[in-house]
Design a protein around this motif. Structure first.
Motif, PDB file in Angstrom:
ATOM      1  N   ILE A 194       0.770  -1.108   0.007  1.00 59.04           N
ATOM      2  CA  ILE A 194      -0.016   0.169  -0.146  1.00 59.04           C
ATOM      3  C   ILE A 194       0.954   1.215   0.216  1.00 59.04           C
ATOM      4  N   THR A 195       0.600   2.060  -0.861  1.00 59.11           N
ATOM      5  CA  THR A 195       1.547   3.300  -1.144  1.00 59.11           C
ATOM      6  C   THR A 195       0.663   4.588  -0.778  1.00 59.11           C
ATOM      7  N   ILE A 196       1.438   5.482  -0.147  1.00 61.98           N
ATOM      8  CA  ILE A 196       0.629   6.811   0.241  1.00 61.98           C
ATOM      9  C   ILE A 196       1.389   7.755  -0.470  1.00 61.98           C
ATOM     10  N   GLU A 197       0.579   8.609  -1.342  1.00 61.56           N
ATOM     11  CA  GLU A 197       0.996   9.773  -2.192  1.00 61.56           C
ATOM     12  C   GLU A 197       0.313  10.784  -1.886  1.00 61.56           C
ATOM     13  N   GLY A 198       1.020  11.975  -2.399  1.00 63.22           N
ATOM     14  CA  GLY A 198       0.528  13.392  -2.339  1.00 63.22           C
ATOM     15  C   GLY A 198       1.678  14.393  -2.467  1.00 63.22           C
ATOM     16  N   PRO A 199       1.137  15.585  -2.717  1.00 60.77           N
ATOM     17  CA  PRO A 199       2.229  16.623  -2.898  1.00 60.77           C
ATOM     18  C   PRO A 199       2.734  16.871  -1.571  1.00 60.77           C
ATOM     19  N   GLU A 200       3.786  17.982  -1.554  1.00 64.28           N
ATOM     20  CA  GLU A 200       4.700  18.264  -0.518  1.00 64.28           C
ATOM     21  C   GLU A 200       3.404  18.864   0.804  1.00 64.28           C
ATOM     22  N   GLY A 201       3.661  18.349   1.735  1.00 67.43           N
ATOM     23  CA  GLY A 201       2.834  18.961   2.764  1.00 67.43           C
ATOM     24  C   GLY A 201       1.536  18.288   2.999  1.00 67.43           C
ATOM     25  N   ALA A 202       1.181  17.113   2.649  1.00 75.60           N
ATOM     26  CA  ALA A 202       0.040  16.426   2.675  1.00 75.60           C
ATOM     27  C   ALA A 202       0.002  15.651   3.807  1.00 75.60           C
ATOM     28  N   GLY A 203       1.043  15.559   4.528  1.00 81.20           N
ATOM     29  CA  GLY A 203       0.747  14.898   5.922  1.00 81.20           C
ATOM     30  C   GLY A 203       1.030  13.494   6.042  1.00 81.20           C
ATOM     31  N   LYS A 204       1.817  12.909   4.995  1.00 81.73           N
ATOM     32  CA  LYS A 204       1.695  11.512   4.641  1.00 81.73           C
ATOM     33  C   LYS A 204       2.343  10.935   5.937  1.00 81.73           C
ATOM     34  N   THR A 205       3.707  11.500   6.348  1.00 78.87           N
ATOM     35  CA  THR A 205       4.367  10.931   7.414  1.00 78.87           C
ATOM     36  C   THR A 205       3.570  10.621   8.780  1.00 78.87           C
ATOM     37  N   SER A 206       2.967  11.675   9.192  1.00 77.07           N
ATOM     38  CA  SER A 206       2.041  11.594  10.336  1.00 77.07           C
ATOM     39  C   SER A 206       0.892  10.417  10.354  1.00 77.07           C
ATOM     40  N   ILE A 207       0.315  10.338   9.214  1.00 69.97           N
ATOM     41  CA  ILE A 207      -0.611   9.095   8.907  1.00 69.97           C
ATOM     42  C   ILE A 207      -0.204   8.113   8.780  1.00 69.97           C
ATOM     43  N   ILE A 208       0.879   7.735   8.355  1.00 67.66           N
ATOM     44  CA  ILE A 208       1.641   6.556   8.177  1.00 67.66           C
ATOM     45  C   ILE A 208       1.998   6.075   9.597  1.00 67.66           C
ATOM     46  N   GLN A 209       2.486   6.867  10.405  1.00 71.37           N
ATOM     47  CA  GLN A 209       2.834   6.472  11.725  1.00 71.37           C
ATOM     48  C   GLN A 209       1.667   5.804  12.657  1.00 71.37           C
ATOM     49  N   ARG A 210       0.407   6.754  12.262  1.00 67.71           N
ATOM     50  CA  ARG A 210      -0.809   6.339  13.158  1.00 67.71           C
ATOM     51  C   ARG A 210      -1.383   5.033  12.319  1.00 67.71           C
ATOM     52  N   LEU A 211      -1.094   4.742  11.122  1.00 70.12           N
ATOM     53  CA  LEU A 211      -1.809   3.615  10.426  1.00 70.12           C
ATOM     54  C   LEU A 211      -1.004   2.555  10.890  1.00 70.12           C
ATOM     55  N   THR A 212       0.323   2.543  10.904  1.00 72.19           N
ATOM     56  CA  THR A 212       0.991   1.583  11.512  1.00 72.19           C
ATOM     57  C   THR A 212       0.670   1.045  12.721  1.00 72.19           C
ATOM     58  N   GLN A 213       0.285   1.943  13.740  1.00 72.26           N
ATOM     59  CA  GLN A 213      -0.175   1.719  15.009  1.00 72.26           C
ATOM     60  C   GLN A 213      -1.612   1.139  14.869  1.00 72.26           C
ATOM     61  N   GLY A 214      -2.403   1.620  14.089  1.00 68.23           N
ATOM     62  CA  GLY A 214      -3.762   1.195  13.972  1.00 68.23           C
ATOM     63  C   GLY A 214      -3.883  -0.322  13.485  1.00 68.23           C
ATOM     64  N   LEU A 215      -3.246  -0.343  12.591  1.00 67.69           N
ATOM     65  CA  LEU A 215      -3.158  -1.793  11.587  1.00 67.69           C
ATOM     66  C   LEU A 215      -2.554  -2.996  12.773  1.00 67.69           C
TER      67      LEU A 215
ATOM     68  N   LEU B  81      -7.616   4.125   7.094  1.00 69.03           N
ATOM     69  CA  LEU B  81      -7.807   3.017   7.580  1.00 69.03           C
ATOM     70  C   LEU B  81      -8.922   2.134   7.017  1.00 69.03           C
ATOM     71  N   LYS B  82      -9.891   3.043   6.745  1.00 69.64           N
ATOM     72  CA  LYS B  82     -11.386   2.227   6.334  1.00 69.64           C
ATOM     73  C   LYS B  82     -11.035   1.697   5.026  1.00 69.64           C
ATOM     74  N   PHE B  83     -10.331   2.530   3.898  1.00 65.74           N
ATOM     75  CA  PHE B  83      -9.822   2.048   2.747  1.00 65.74           C
ATOM     76  C   PHE B  83      -8.893   0.727   2.948  1.00 65.74           C
ATOM     77  N   ILE B  84      -8.165   0.655   3.729  1.00 66.95           N
ATOM     78  CA  ILE B  84      -7.025  -0.471   3.891  1.00 66.95           C
ATOM     79  C   ILE B  84      -7.740  -1.680   4.052  1.00 66.95           C
ATOM     80  N   LEU B  85      -8.365  -1.524   5.536  1.00 61.75           N
ATOM     81  CA  LEU B  85      -9.149  -2.659   5.913  1.00 61.75           C
ATOM     82  C   LEU B  85     -10.222  -3.361   4.934  1.00 61.75           C
ATOM     83  N   ALA B  86     -10.710  -2.351   4.234  1.00 63.67           N
ATOM     84  CA  ALA B  86     -11.693  -2.748   2.999  1.00 63.67           C
ATOM     85  C   ALA B  86     -10.877  -3.810   2.144  1.00 63.67           C
ATOM     86  N   LYS B  87      -9.897  -3.124   1.651  1.00 60.75           N
ATOM     87  CA  LYS B  87      -9.148  -3.991   0.980  1.00 60.75           C
ATOM     88  C   LYS B  87      -8.784  -5.481   1.326  1.00 60.75           C
TER      89      LYS B  87
END
Length: 213
Positions: free
Chosen positions: A7-28, A201-207
């Motif tokens: 699963i890849t997380i994409e987006g322009p600069e300042g999209a907040g990817k790093t922070s969300i990936i940290q939370r997703l790792t913990q949540g998963l 998280l919803k998209f990942i768990l649905a997948k």
């Protein structure tokens, strides 16, 4: 053989990817999944060294094709050394950027052409593609303002590009999302962190559930 999820997380600069990936790792992991979080360019020693060259603020003379080739080289090493082994272990791999970044940044925003950049990357990764891509969509004005407000974070060569460049990056990403709707899910990254996290998280768990069924 176990089969993991890439699963890849994409987006322009300042999209907040790093922070969300940290939370997703913990949540998963709390949901019973085994997770490997990584980033591009980087994730392993060789690719991190290439990252330093690509994003060095002093390398302003770097040619667009050179940039694209360096990204592809780092991606290849990262793939074979870290991503593939993790997937073979049945892990979920959350990767901050992958091929779509090259298509949006070098292919579209740099004007090299998405097909040309895709060809470079096909040599690097073959037909290997993410199972799911979450595109954190944010207007460049908002993303760059976020970076400005958090100067302790890494400010790299791409952050210093003109606003018009970042606008093209976003256009490139949205074009890819329109072209590959079955793989790329667009998430409003201007919403609250909690909202972005929950939707991701919803998209990942649905997948994951779709394969189990």
């Amino acid at each position: 053989m176990k089969q993991g999820w890439f699963i890849t997380i994409e987006g322009p600069e300042g999209a907040g990817k790093t922070s969300i990936i940290q939370r997703l790792t913990q949540g998963l992991e709390e949901a019973g999944q085994t997770v490997t979080a990584t980033r591009e360019p980087g994730g392993i020693s060789i690719a991190e060294q290439i990252r330093e060259v690509i994003l060095n603020r002093e390398n302003v003379l770097m040619d667009g094709r050179t940039e694209a080739l360096l990204y592809a080289a780092a991606r290849r090493q990262h793939l074979v050394e870290k991503i593939m082994p993790a997937l073979e272990e049945g892990r979920i791999v959350l990767c901050d950027r992958f091929i779509d970044s090259s298509l949006a940044y070098q292919g579209y925003a740099r004007g090299l052409g998405m097909e040309a950049v895709y060809d470079i990357n096909r040599f690097a990764i073959g037909d290997f593609m993410p199972h799911l891509t979450l595109l954190f969509d944010v207007r460049p004005e908002v993303g760059l303002e976020r970076i400005k407000a958090h100067r302790e974070q890494e400010v790299n060569r791409l952050d210093l590009e003109a606003l018009s460049f970042h606008q093209k990056v976003r256009e490139g990403y949205l074009q890819l999302a329109s072209q590959f709707p079955e793989r790329i899910a667009v998430i409003d990254a201007e919403a609250s962190i909690e909202s972005v996290y929950q939707e991701s998280l919803k998209f990942i768990l649905a997948k994951i559930k779709s394969r189990q069924e």
